[in-house]
Design a protein around this motif. Structure first.
Motif, PDB file in Angstrom:
ATOM      1  N   PRO A  58      11.161 -11.847   3.478  1.00  0.00           N
ATOM      2  CA  PRO A  58      10.427 -13.036   3.922  1.00  0.00           C
ATOM      3  C   PRO A  58       8.859 -12.672   3.112  1.00  0.00           C
ATOM      4  O   PRO A  58       8.097 -13.675   3.093  1.00  0.00           O
ATOM      5  CB  PRO A  58      10.207 -13.191   5.401  1.00  0.00           C
ATOM      6  N   ASN A  59       8.795 -11.480   2.739  1.00  0.00           N
ATOM      7  CA  ASN A  59       7.498 -11.088   2.327  1.00  0.00           C
ATOM      8  C   ASN A  59       7.748 -10.854   0.667  1.00  0.00           C
ATOM      9  O   ASN A  59       7.128 -10.279  -0.030  1.00  0.00           O
ATOM     10  CB  ASN A  59       7.047  -9.717   2.843  1.00  0.00           C
ATOM     11  N   CYS A  60       8.462 -11.662   0.361  1.00  0.00           N
ATOM     12  CA  CYS A  60       8.972 -11.553  -1.360  1.00  0.00           C
ATOM     13  C   CYS A  60       7.973 -11.644  -2.217  1.00  0.00           C
ATOM     14  O   CYS A  60       6.938 -12.605  -1.791  1.00  0.00           O
ATOM     15  CB  CYS A  60       9.971 -12.479  -1.700  1.00  0.00           C
ATOM     16  N   ALA A  61       7.595 -10.712  -3.016  1.00  0.00           N
ATOM     17  CA  ALA A  61       6.379 -10.880  -4.185  1.00  0.00           C
ATOM     18  C   ALA A  61       6.775 -11.992  -4.903  1.00  0.00           C
ATOM     19  O   ALA A  61       7.868 -12.546  -5.223  1.00  0.00           O
ATOM     20  CB  ALA A  61       6.661  -9.487  -5.203  1.00  0.00           C
ATOM     21  N   VAL A  62       5.714 -13.001  -5.280  1.00  0.00           N
ATOM     22  CA  VAL A  62       5.900 -14.122  -6.077  1.00  0.00           C
ATOM     23  C   VAL A  62       5.188 -13.947  -7.514  1.00  0.00           C
ATOM     24  O   VAL A  62       3.988 -13.380  -7.520  1.00  0.00           O
ATOM     25  CB  VAL A  62       5.300 -15.284  -5.327  1.00  0.00           C
ATOM     26  N   CYS A  63       5.775 -14.459  -8.439  1.00  0.00           N
ATOM     27  CA  CYS A  63       4.872 -14.348  -9.712  1.00  0.00           C
ATOM     28  C   CYS A  63       4.611 -15.618 -10.160  1.00  0.00           C
ATOM     29  O   CYS A  63       5.371 -16.580 -10.031  1.00  0.00           O
ATOM     30  CB  CYS A  63       6.021 -13.650 -10.723  1.00  0.00           C
ATOM     31  N   THR A 103       0.795  -1.093   0.040  1.00  0.00           N
ATOM     32  CA  THR A 103       0.017  -0.013  -0.078  1.00  0.00           C
ATOM     33  C   THR A 103       0.718   1.264  -0.088  1.00  0.00           C
ATOM     34  O   THR A 103       0.299   2.326  -0.063  1.00  0.00           O
ATOM     35  CB  THR A 103      -1.022   0.043   1.332  1.00  0.00           C
ATOM     36  N   THR A 104       2.081   1.207   0.053  1.00  0.00           N
ATOM     37  CA  THR A 104       2.979   2.149  -0.044  1.00  0.00           C
ATOM     38  C   THR A 104       4.372   1.843  -0.748  1.00  0.00           C
ATOM     39  O   THR A 104       4.581   0.600  -1.148  1.00  0.00           O
ATOM     40  CB  THR A 104       3.683   2.610   1.530  1.00  0.00           C
ATOM     41  N   TRP A 105       4.981   3.014  -1.423  1.00  0.00           N
ATOM     42  CA  TRP A 105       6.289   2.650  -2.057  1.00  0.00           C
ATOM     43  C   TRP A 105       7.485   1.958  -1.017  1.00  0.00           C
ATOM     44  O   TRP A 105       7.721   0.726  -1.800  1.00  0.00           O
ATOM     45  CB  TRP A 105       6.797   3.832  -2.500  1.00  0.00           C
ATOM     46  N   ASN A 106       7.401   2.016  -0.016  1.00  0.00           N
ATOM     47  CA  ASN A 106       8.188   1.270   0.932  1.00  0.00           C
ATOM     48  C   ASN A 106       8.025  -0.161   0.988  1.00  0.00           C
ATOM     49  O   ASN A 106       8.759  -0.949   0.881  1.00  0.00           O
ATOM     50  CB  ASN A 106       8.562   1.990   2.134  1.00  0.00           C
ATOM     51  N   GLU A 107       6.831  -0.522   1.197  1.00  0.00           N
ATOM     52  CA  GLU A 107       6.049  -1.685   1.219  1.00  0.00           C
ATOM     53  C   GLU A 107       6.570  -2.579  -0.068  1.00  0.00           C
ATOM     54  O   GLU A 107       6.877  -3.743   0.037  1.00  0.00           O
ATOM     55  CB  GLU A 107       4.469  -1.756   1.527  1.00  0.00           C
ATOM     56  N   VAL A 135       8.971  -1.912  -2.311  1.00  0.00           N
ATOM     57  CA  VAL A 135      10.275  -1.954  -2.359  1.00  0.00           C
ATOM     58  C   VAL A 135      10.649  -3.431  -1.616  1.00  0.00           C
ATOM     59  O   VAL A 135      11.372  -4.176  -2.054  1.00  0.00           O
ATOM     60  CB  VAL A 135      10.936  -0.917  -2.018  1.00  0.00           C
ATOM     61  N   SER A 136      10.214  -3.294  -0.371  1.00  0.00           N
ATOM     62  CA  SER A 136      10.494  -4.613   0.534  1.00  0.00           C
ATOM     63  C   SER A 136       9.864  -5.791   0.027  1.00  0.00           C
ATOM     64  O   SER A 136      10.503  -6.763  -0.033  1.00  0.00           O
ATOM     65  CB  SER A 136       9.767  -4.135   1.984  1.00  0.00           C
ATOM     66  N   MET A 137       8.656  -5.925  -0.466  1.00  0.00           N
ATOM     67  CA  MET A 137       8.175  -7.198  -1.207  1.00  0.00           C
ATOM     68  C   MET A 137       8.863  -7.548  -2.392  1.00  0.00           C
ATOM     69  O   MET A 137       8.950  -8.538  -2.978  1.00  0.00           O
ATOM     70  CB  MET A 137       6.595  -7.072  -1.270  1.00  0.00           C
ATOM     71  N   ALA A 138       9.363  -6.546  -3.105  1.00  0.00           N
ATOM     72  CA  ALA A 138      10.014  -6.742  -4.366  1.00  0.00           C
ATOM     73  C   ALA A 138      11.484  -7.669  -4.181  1.00  0.00           C
ATOM     74  O   ALA A 138      12.054  -8.170  -5.220  1.00  0.00           O
ATOM     75  CB  ALA A 138      10.078  -5.676  -5.230  1.00  0.00           C
ATOM     76  N   ASP A 139      11.995  -7.115  -2.884  1.00  0.00           N
ATOM     77  CA  ASP A 139      13.420  -7.725  -2.489  1.00  0.00           C
ATOM     78  C   ASP A 139      12.971  -9.273  -2.198  1.00  0.00           C
ATOM     79  O   ASP A 139      12.618  -9.483  -1.114  1.00  0.00           O
ATOM     80  CB  ASP A 139      13.803  -6.888  -1.351  1.00  0.00           C
TER      81      ASP A 139
END
Length: 85
Positions: free
Chosen positions: A80-85, A66-70, A72-76
């Motif tokens: 542990p909250n890594c974005a998955v495709c 919901t924010t840019w920082n979230e 960036v964190s999820m895209a890293d």
């Protein structure tokens, strides 16, 4: 059905259309945004499904940044909250 009632029916029709026409690589999850004078609401198309076999299946939107920082964190992918495709 009151304010927003027709949007519920529309979102149900959209959800059923998505279910009947799956596209590889496109998520069946959706944000439903309702806007009218003095109000903006964003919901998901979460639902509980009860197949004939009897067990309940919960269809829930995965965590969304919901924010840019979230984001960036999820895209890293070291997070542990890594974005998955």
């Amino acid at each position: 059905m009151g304010i927003g009632g027709s949007s519920l029916i529309l979102s149900m029709v959209i959800q059923k259309t998505i279910e009947k026409n799956p596209v590889l690589g496109i998520s069946p999850h959706a944000h439903i945004c309702l806007v009218y004078r003095g109000f903006v609401g964003v919901n998901t198309n979460d639902e509980k499904i009860y197949p004939q076999t009897g067990e309940m299946i919960e269809f829930r939107m995965p965590k969304v940044a919901t924010t840019w920082n979230e984001f960036v964190s999820m895209a890293d992918c070291h997070s542990p909250n890594c974005a998955v495709c």
